[in-house]
Design an enzyme around this catalytic site. Structure first.
Site, short mmCIF file in Angstrom:
data_model
loop_
_atom_site.label_atom_id
_atom_site.label_comp_id
_atom_site.label_asym_id
_atom_site.label_seq_id
_atom_site.Cartn_x
_atom_site.Cartn_y
_atom_site.Cartn_z
N GLY A 90 0.69 5.12 5.91
CA GLY A 90 0.08 3.97 6.21
C GLY A 90 0.99 2.78 6.14
O GLY A 90 2.36 3.04 6.39
N GLY A 91 0.93 1.33 6.00
CA GLY A 91 1.85 0.18 6.05
C GLY A 91 2.63 0.20 4.79
O GLY A 91 3.72 -0.12 5.22
N GLY A 93 3.12 3.31 2.78
CA GLY A 93 3.32 4.63 2.23
C GLY A 93 2.84 5.55 2.88
O GLY A 93 2.13 5.58 4.14
N LYS A 109 -2.03 8.41 -2.34
CA LYS A 109 -1.06 7.52 -1.47
C LYS A 109 0.02 7.21 -2.37
O LYS A 109 -0.10 6.60 -3.50
CB LYS A 109 -1.90 6.41 -1.30
CG LYS A 109 -1.26 5.22 -0.54
CD LYS A 109 -1.88 3.88 -0.54
CE LYS A 109 -3.03 3.68 0.41
NZ LYS A 109 -3.77 2.38 0.58
N ASP A 206 -10.22 -5.78 6.63
CA ASP A 206 -9.28 -4.88 7.28
C ASP A 206 -10.35 -3.69 7.64
O ASP A 206 -9.63 -2.64 7.54
CB ASP A 206 -8.26 -4.41 6.57
CG ASP A 206 -7.11 -3.98 7.43
OD1 ASP A 206 -6.98 -4.00 8.66
OD2 ASP A 206 -6.17 -2.96 7.05
#
Length: 370
Positions: A90-91, A93, A109, A206
């Site tokens: 992801g953005g 990690g 995550k 989002d």
């Protein structure tokens, strides 16, 4: 004569005493009834309040307990964060598959050397997901925090994201028309819970195909709440513009105006992805990109053109009447003017009849095939 008067007086006394006793007893009975009624009313009010809370969702002002995991436990669960356990990036990690001590499969995550912005999103996501519980919202299993790293532990969704399924190597081949409609319905139920059941309401901000995760039976759950905001929260009108190109509503992109209709717009884009099998933004050249909404809009309302632009994987596998209905819902969701877009509840009610009963809708396939 004196004896007769005395007898009459005794009789009057007895009558008076009898009446006093009778009225006292009656008063006691009435008092007991009133007490019982008051108790039942209070209990009924409490039950009604509890049932209303269960029906209307939860208050996000309440604190919830979240399990804390230490680094060693997570390192062991992911086999030392091995590359073979990497299931996504992801953005901020990477996401790793993990097996916790109780043999629960999970997704971890991992965020390293994170910025202040990433820390705020991390805290926001943990706070919100600890209070939100719904079949179509990802479940938070816990979190962890070290000096240079932060971790969020979710339930594992075996079929990855909708983005991977639609635009990855399989190109949507595992997703039939009815399965796509189920995913759309599941997502709408998740968004409706955020908008209509949470107090205060939550705007995801989002919503996109990579944030819609799919379980073993392709049940869909909304994930990634780092950018989510509660309606009416402090400074809501001064929120930094965030989101993903292609999904961001025009009024939010141009004027910074954020409402629940911003999520409805993003949902409409996801619906177009399911329908057409195309990405929300496609690169035409090194300097030129094309929006899926801009490209599709003229063709979605043309009954002769619509069947030709449907994802080839599902082309001619659906009732065309249902195809036109879904296209109409998508067109309404991506209207440039937010007041023309429907509420997510209306979208939900439009999709329920298009999903088979066994997949969570009300469509009976025997009827549709006749």
């Amino acid at each position: 004569m004196g004896i007769g008067k005395e007898h009459k007086l005794d009789a009057h006394k007895k009558l008076l005493i009898g009446l006093i006793i009778s009225f006292s007893s009656l008063g006691l009975i009435i008092l007991c009834c009133l007490c019982f009624w008051f108790y039942r009313s209070k209990k009924s009010l409490k039950t009604t309040k509890n049932s209303e809370e269960a029906e209307n969702g939860i208050s996000l002002s309440k604190k919830s307990f979240v399990k804390s995991f230490n680094y060693k436990t997570l390192e062991k669960a992911t086999s030392g964060f091995k590359d073979s356990n990497l299931i996504g990036e992801g953005g901020f990690g990477c996401v790793y598959k993990a097996c916790l001590d109780n043999h629960t499969l999970a997704a971890v995550k991992k965020m390293e050397n994170v910025s202040q912005e990433a820390k705020r999103e991390f805290q926001n996501e943990v706070d919100l997901l600890s209070k939100i519980h719904h079949p179509n919202i990802i479940s938070l299993l816990g979190y962890g925090s070290e000096i240079n790293s932060s971790f969020i532990i979710y339930e594992l969704m075996q079929n990855g994201s909708l983005d991977e399924q639609l635009h990855g190597p399989s190109r949507g081949s595992a997703l039939t028309w009815h399965m796509r409609m189920k995913i759309a319905l599941d997502t709408a139920r998740g968004v409706e819970y955020l908008h209509e059941r949470c107090r205060p309401p939550v705007i995801h901000r989002d919503l996109k195909s990579s944030n819609i995760l799919l379980g073993s039976s392709f049940n869909a759950k909304i994930s990634d709440f780092g950018l989510a905001v509660m309606v009416g929260s402090h400074g809501m009108n001064n929120i930094k513009l965030s989101g993903t190109l292609g999904y961001v509503a025009p009024e939010y992109l141009l004027d910074g105006k954020l409402t629940d209709k911003s999520d409805v717009y993003a949902f409409g884009v996801v619906l177009l992805e399911l329908l057409l099998g195309r990405r929300p933004v496609e690169k035409l050249s090194s300097v030129q990109c094309q929006s899926l909404v801009t490209w599709a809009m003229p063709q979605l309302t043309d009954r002769s053109k619509l069947p030709k632009i449907v994802d080839p994987v599902i082309k001619d596998t659906m009732d065309h009447k249902h195809l036109y209905q879904v296209a109409a819902v998508a067109v309404l969701c991506v209207q440039p003017e937010p007041s023309y877009r429907p509420l997510i509840t209306d979208v939900l009610h439009s999709l329920v009849p298009l999903v088979p009963v066994e997949l969570g809708g009300t469509l009976r396939l025997t009827q549709s095939s006749s």
